[in-house]
Scaffold this active site. Structure first.
Site, PDB file in Angstrom:
ATOM      1  N   ASN A 139       0.783  -1.247   0.000  1.00 48.49           N
ATOM      2  CA  ASN A 139       0.000   0.000   0.000  1.00 48.49           C
ATOM      3  C   ASN A 139       0.813   1.296   0.000  1.00 48.49           C
ATOM      4  O   ASN A 139       0.321   2.325  -0.439  1.00 48.49           O
ATOM      5  CB  ASN A 139      -1.037  -0.009   1.135  1.00 48.49           C
ATOM      6  CG  ASN A 139      -0.414  -0.094   2.494  1.00 48.49           C
ATOM      7  OD1 ASN A 139       0.572  -0.785   2.676  1.00 48.49           O
ATOM      8  ND2 ASN A 139      -0.966   0.609   3.452  1.00 48.49           N
TER       9      ASN A 139
ATOM     10  N   GLY B  88       2.916  -5.490   7.263  1.00 49.50           N
ATOM     11  CA  GLY B  88       1.932  -6.250   6.488  1.00 49.50           C
ATOM     12  C   GLY B  88       0.790  -6.698   7.379  1.00 49.50           C
ATOM     13  O   GLY B  88       0.540  -6.130   8.447  1.00 49.50           O
ATOM     14  N   GLY B  89       0.111  -7.735   6.943  1.00 45.12           N
ATOM     15  CA  GLY B  89      -1.085  -8.200   7.644  1.00 45.12           C
ATOM     16  C   GLY B  89      -0.771  -8.994   8.916  1.00 45.12           C
ATOM     17  O   GLY B  89       0.337  -9.526   9.076  1.00 45.12           O
TER      18      GLY B  89
ATOM     19  N   THR C 122       0.215 -12.829   8.480  1.00 44.03           N
ATOM     20  CA  THR C 122       1.584 -13.000   7.977  1.00 44.03           C
ATOM     21  C   THR C 122       2.575 -12.668   9.087  1.00 44.03           C
ATOM     22  O   THR C 122       3.568 -13.384   9.288  1.00 44.03           O
ATOM     23  CB  THR C 122       1.837 -12.079   6.750  1.00 44.03           C
ATOM     24  OG1 THR C 122       0.694 -12.061   5.920  1.00 44.03           O
ATOM     25  CG2 THR C 122       3.042 -12.510   5.975  1.00 44.03           C
ATOM     26  N   GLY C 123       2.282 -11.604   9.809  1.00 43.60           N
ATOM     27  CA  GLY C 123       3.174 -11.196  10.902  1.00 43.60           C
ATOM     28  C   GLY C 123       3.307 -12.287  11.957  1.00 43.60           C
ATOM     29  O   GLY C 123       4.402 -12.566  12.460  1.00 43.60           O
TER      30      GLY C 123
ATOM     31  N   GLU D  34       4.872  -4.268  12.066  1.00 42.23           N
ATOM     32  CA  GLU D  34       3.940  -3.157  11.796  1.00 42.23           C
ATOM     33  C   GLU D  34       2.739  -3.768  11.087  1.00 42.23           C
ATOM     34  O   GLU D  34       2.785  -4.024   9.881  1.00 42.23           O
ATOM     35  CB  GLU D  34       4.616  -2.115  10.896  1.00 42.23           C
ATOM     36  CG  GLU D  34       5.818  -1.440  11.522  1.00 42.23           C
ATOM     37  CD  GLU D  34       5.449  -0.434  12.586  1.00 42.23           C
ATOM     38  OE1 GLU D  34       4.347   0.144  12.505  1.00 42.23           O
ATOM     39  OE2 GLU D  34       6.244  -0.239  13.511  1.00 42.23           O
TER      40      GLU D  34
ATOM     41  N   CYS E  78      -3.136   1.553   6.784  1.00 39.87           N
ATOM     42  CA  CYS E  78      -3.188   0.863   8.084  1.00 39.87           C
ATOM     43  C   CYS E  78      -3.814   1.700   9.196  1.00 39.87           C
ATOM     44  O   CYS E  78      -4.349   1.155  10.139  1.00 39.87           O
ATOM     45  CB  CYS E  78      -1.796   0.379   8.482  1.00 39.87           C
ATOM     46  SG  CYS E  78      -0.590   1.694   8.532  1.00 39.87           S
TER      47      CYS E  78
HETATM   48  P1  NDP Z   1       0.712  -9.183   3.478  1.00 38.19           P
HETATM   49  O1  NDP Z   1       0.885  -9.565   4.888  1.00 38.19           O
HETATM   50  O2  NDP Z   1      -0.122 -10.018   2.604  1.00 38.19           O
HETATM   51  O3  NDP Z   1       2.118  -9.051   2.736  1.00 38.19           O
HETATM   52  C1  NDP Z   1       3.142  -8.253   3.243  1.00 38.19           C
HETATM   53  C2  NDP Z   1       4.479  -8.810   2.808  1.00 38.19           C
HETATM   54  O4  NDP Z   1       4.664 -10.108   3.399  1.00 38.19           O
HETATM   55  C3  NDP Z   1       4.600  -9.008   1.299  1.00 38.19           C
HETATM   56  O5  NDP Z   1       5.907  -8.686   0.883  1.00 38.19           O
HETATM   57  C4  NDP Z   1       4.323 -10.486   1.147  1.00 38.19           C
HETATM   58  O6  NDP Z   1       4.889 -11.077  -0.015  1.00 38.19           O
HETATM   59  C5  NDP Z   1       4.995 -11.043   2.385  1.00 38.19           C
HETATM   60  N1  NDP Z   1       4.505 -12.390   2.739  1.00 38.19           N
HETATM   61  C6  NDP Z   1       3.414 -13.028   2.293  1.00 38.19           C
HETATM   62  N2  NDP Z   1       3.312 -14.269   2.834  1.00 38.19           N
HETATM   63  C7  NDP Z   1       4.371 -14.391   3.637  1.00 38.19           C
HETATM   64  C8  NDP Z   1       4.811 -15.430   4.493  1.00 38.19           C
HETATM   65  N3  NDP Z   1       4.151 -16.562   4.620  1.00 38.19           N
HETATM   66  N4  NDP Z   1       5.933 -15.216   5.206  1.00 38.19           N
HETATM   67  C9  NDP Z   1       6.585 -14.055   5.103  1.00 38.19           C
HETATM   68  N5  NDP Z   1       6.214 -13.027   4.301  1.00 38.19           N
HETATM   69  C10 NDP Z   1       5.123 -13.200   3.583  1.00 38.19           C
HETATM   70  O7  NDP Z   1       0.169  -7.663   3.515  1.00 38.19           O
HETATM   71  P2  NDP Z   1      -0.345  -6.746   2.332  1.00 38.19           P
HETATM   72  O8  NDP Z   1       0.727  -6.538   1.325  1.00 38.19           O
HETATM   73  O9  NDP Z   1      -1.673  -7.238   1.879  1.00 38.19           O
HETATM   74  O10 NDP Z   1      -0.500  -5.355   3.101  1.00 38.19           O
HETATM   75  C11 NDP Z   1      -1.631  -4.988   3.797  1.00 38.19           C
HETATM   76  C12 NDP Z   1      -1.443  -5.097   5.285  1.00 38.19           C
HETATM   77  O11 NDP Z   1      -0.329  -4.334   5.718  1.00 38.19           O
HETATM   78  C13 NDP Z   1      -2.619  -4.541   6.042  1.00 38.19           C
HETATM   79  O12 NDP Z   1      -2.980  -5.398   7.084  1.00 38.19           O
HETATM   80  C14 NDP Z   1      -2.101  -3.221   6.583  1.00 38.19           C
HETATM   81  O13 NDP Z   1      -2.776  -2.744   7.710  1.00 38.19           O
HETATM   82  C15 NDP Z   1      -0.684  -3.557   6.860  1.00 38.19           C
HETATM   83  N6  NDP Z   1       0.123  -2.351   6.952  1.00 38.19           N
HETATM   84  C16 NDP Z   1       0.601  -1.959   8.178  1.00 38.19           C
HETATM   85  C17 NDP Z   1       1.307  -0.773   8.311  1.00 38.19           C
HETATM   86  C18 NDP Z   1       1.872  -0.358   9.631  1.00 38.19           C
HETATM   87  O14 NDP Z   1       2.804   0.427   9.616  1.00 38.19           O
HETATM   88  N7  NDP Z   1       1.360  -0.827  10.756  1.00 38.19           N
HETATM   89  C19 NDP Z   1       1.544   0.097   7.160  1.00 38.19           C
HETATM   90  C20 NDP Z   1       1.004  -0.422   5.929  1.00 38.19           C
HETATM   91  C21 NDP Z   1       0.323  -1.598   5.839  1.00 38.19           C
HETATM   92  P3  NDP Z   1       3.987 -11.377  -1.306  1.00 38.19           P
HETATM   93  O15 NDP Z   1       3.499 -10.056  -1.759  1.00 38.19           O
HETATM   94  O16 NDP Z   1       4.941 -12.022  -2.222  1.00 38.19           O
HETATM   95  O17 NDP Z   1       2.872 -12.287  -0.882  1.00 38.19           O
END
Ligand code: NDP
Length: 483
Positions: free
Chosen positions: A156, A232-233, A236-237, A252, A286
């Site tokens: 995002n 990220g989500g 995943t985290g 985050e 987020c």
């Molecule tokens: P995801 O968790 O789907 O993906 C984030 C990253 O993790 C991507 O690079 C993804 O790779 C990677 N990933 C996917 N699967 C795995 C795994 N099993 N193990 C390790 N890494 C993996 O999030 P989104 O990209 O959909 O982003 C949206 C989310 O991010 C929302 O929940 C949002 O709130 C959060 N966010 C939080 C922020 C904060 O600062 N608190 C700021 C911005 C967003 P790939 O793309 O290849 O699947």
């Protein structure tokens, strides 16, 4: 004639590398294929880590003034080539051209802040003589680079969230391996070009593109990686946290942020701020406003005006200067949001405006009467949907706000100081914004959440702290210097 597809390469240890297989990158607004990036393998990850091992040594031995010069030069390169960065963000992500410009400016700021903070990596002196028997000792805390940082980023904010990890990593004297989201990897690749131009020694920065589900495990589990900085989500985290083992992690994660509007508030200001907070980047933010709690006596006026203002928002092409809301990142995500709206309607929710989806575009949607247990109320919607609910008191607003598995940021509108302080104390979030919506961030502030919203804080200074280790140094003298 069809446009040729750009075959991008990934950067490992200063070299641009093709992959055996590719990942297709699409414009989510048009569905057009815009590029392919390598689909990295486990071997590529291992190679990047081996490069980063020598990179970490080089980075740690760079004098601070050189780290600062590189960071400033990379920032200036991005500034001079802003158009390229804006176009890349618009092409691969959900952002409109106006939103992309803001992100590029913030990325430049993040890198300049990183350069400035590099000179402030300091440690405390320790008064050893406070403990009987330690009168002859003097000492201090020295901060040293953590080593190799894995930076995993979401779709995002495809540029500035990379900057939030790479800038502090380099300021602190580390090597960093970036794994950008597969949906938006191009901004991260362009970002790396700025550092090559700035003269960052090879091996310090790699950007590996590939599916997280395949390449993140070997990256995160590797013993030589000492810090995993993830944005990220939640799910995943959680998975990454389990896999990381005994190493530092920064998480985050997401949220379903609330904002409370009390009857003494400046309602016009509150509407302006919450409409923008709810629908910016098509709600894929987020700290975007997902839940609004409005005191009963002003609820109807607030709702009517909020809906009127929402209806004025222009959904459309990302490149159009007049567009307020672009597409969602993918049709799959847009369909998920549509499903959650339909489910809430079936459970009694009222759609005050919006609610429809065409392809990747979801209309800005205002829902009322949403049952507490509805998915759209309890989970992070990450789409252009906001829930508005009437409350009887501040206490009720705080109670509803806290009823969430997340805790990133909250907002409250009130003119009363005592009320504001009560909210600051009782709202369980990483940040509380007074007379603002939850959607407030500058790149220097500590940013992060509690509960399901994560662990640790980003914001340049705070990431540098996370990306350094403390070493205590004590000198035993022949006699106490205090006698
Ligand atoms: P995801 O968790 O789907 O993906 C984030 C990253 O993790 C991507 O690079 C993804 O790779 C990677 N990933 C996917 N699967 C795995 C795994 N099993 N193990 C390790 N890494 C993996 O999030 P989104 O990209 O959909 O982003 C949206 C989310 O991010 C929302 O929940 C949002 O709130 C959060 N966010 C939080 C922020 C904060 O600062 N608190 C700021 C911005 C967003 P790939 O793309 O290849 O699947």
């Amino acid at each position: 004639m069809a446009k040729p597809i750009v075959q991008e390469r990934m950067l490992i240890g200063g070299e641009w590398i093709h992959g055996k297989k590719g990942i297709e990158v699409y414009d989510p607004g048009t569905g057009e294929l815009i590029a392919t990036v390598p689909s990295a393998t486990e071997e590529d990850v291992e190679f990047a880590i081996q490069k980063a091992k020598s990179g970490a040594q080089k980075s740690a031995s760079l004098p601070v003034h050189e780290r600062m010069a590189i960071l400033h030069k990379a920032a200036s390169y991005i500034e001079e080539n802003q158009d390229v960065y804006v176009k890349t963000i618009v092409l691969e992500s959900s952002k409109t051209i106006r939103e992309a410009r803001k992100e590029v400016i913030r990325c430049i700021e993040t890198l300049r802040l990183s350069a400035e903070e590099a000179r402030r990596i300091e440690g405390d002196t320790i008064p050893f003589s406070q403990m009987p028997g330690h009168e002859n000792r003097v000492g201090y805390v020295y901060r040293f680079p953590i080593g190799i940082v894995a930076a995993i980023t979401p779709f995002n904010d495809p540029l500035n969230l990379v900057a939030h990890k790479v800038g502090p990593a380099i300021a602190a004297g580390n090597a960093v391996i970036v794994k950008p989201a597969s949906l938006t990897p191009l901004s991260a690749l362009r970002f790396a070009e700025a550092f090559l131009y700035a003269g960052l020694p090879k091996d310090i920065l790699s950007v590996i593109t590939g599916h997280g589900s395949i390449i993140c495990e070997p990256l995160v589990e590797h013993d030589d990686v000492r810090f995993v900085s993830f944005t990220g989500g939640y799910e995943t985290g959680k998975e990454i946290t389990k896999k990381a083992g005994v190493k530092k992690t920064g998480m985050e994660l997401g949220s379903n942020s609330p904002t409370i509007i009390l009857k003494d508030a400046n309602v016009k200001e509150a509407i302006h701020s919450t409409v923008s907070g709810a629908f910016g980047v098509a709600g894929q933010n987020c700290i975007g406003v997902q839940r609004i709690y409005v005191e009963k006596s002003i609820y109807q006026t607030f709702l009517t005006t909020f809906v009127e203002e929402t209806k004025k928002l222009k959904v459309g092409h990302k490149n159009d200067e007049k567009t307020d809301i672009g597409p969602m990142i993918s049709e799959k995500e847009a369909k998920r949001v549509e499903k959650w709206i339909i489910e809430a309607k079936k459970q009694g929710a009222i759609v005050q405006c919006g609610g429809r989806r065409i392809g990747t575009f979801v209309e800005p949607t205002v829902l009322t009467n949403v049952p507490e247990q509805a998915t759209i109320a309890t989970q992070e919607v990450f789409g252009p949907v906001v829930l508005i609910q009437s409350i009887n008191s501040l206490e009720e607003g705080i109670e509803y706000s806290n009823k969430s598995g997340y805790g990133l940021q909250a907002g409250i509108f009130t003119e009363k100081l005592d009320t504001a302080f009560q909210a600051i104390h009782e709202l369980h979030f990483g940040g509380v914004m007074i007379n603002d919506s939850s959607d407030v961030r500058i790149d220097a502030m500590p940013f992060g959440g509690i509960k399901g919203s994560g662990l640790g804080r980003e914001g340049v200074k705070y990431q540098i702290e996370a990306m350094t280790e403390q070493k205590v140094v004590a000198f035993k003298l022949q006699r106490s210097p205090f006698l």
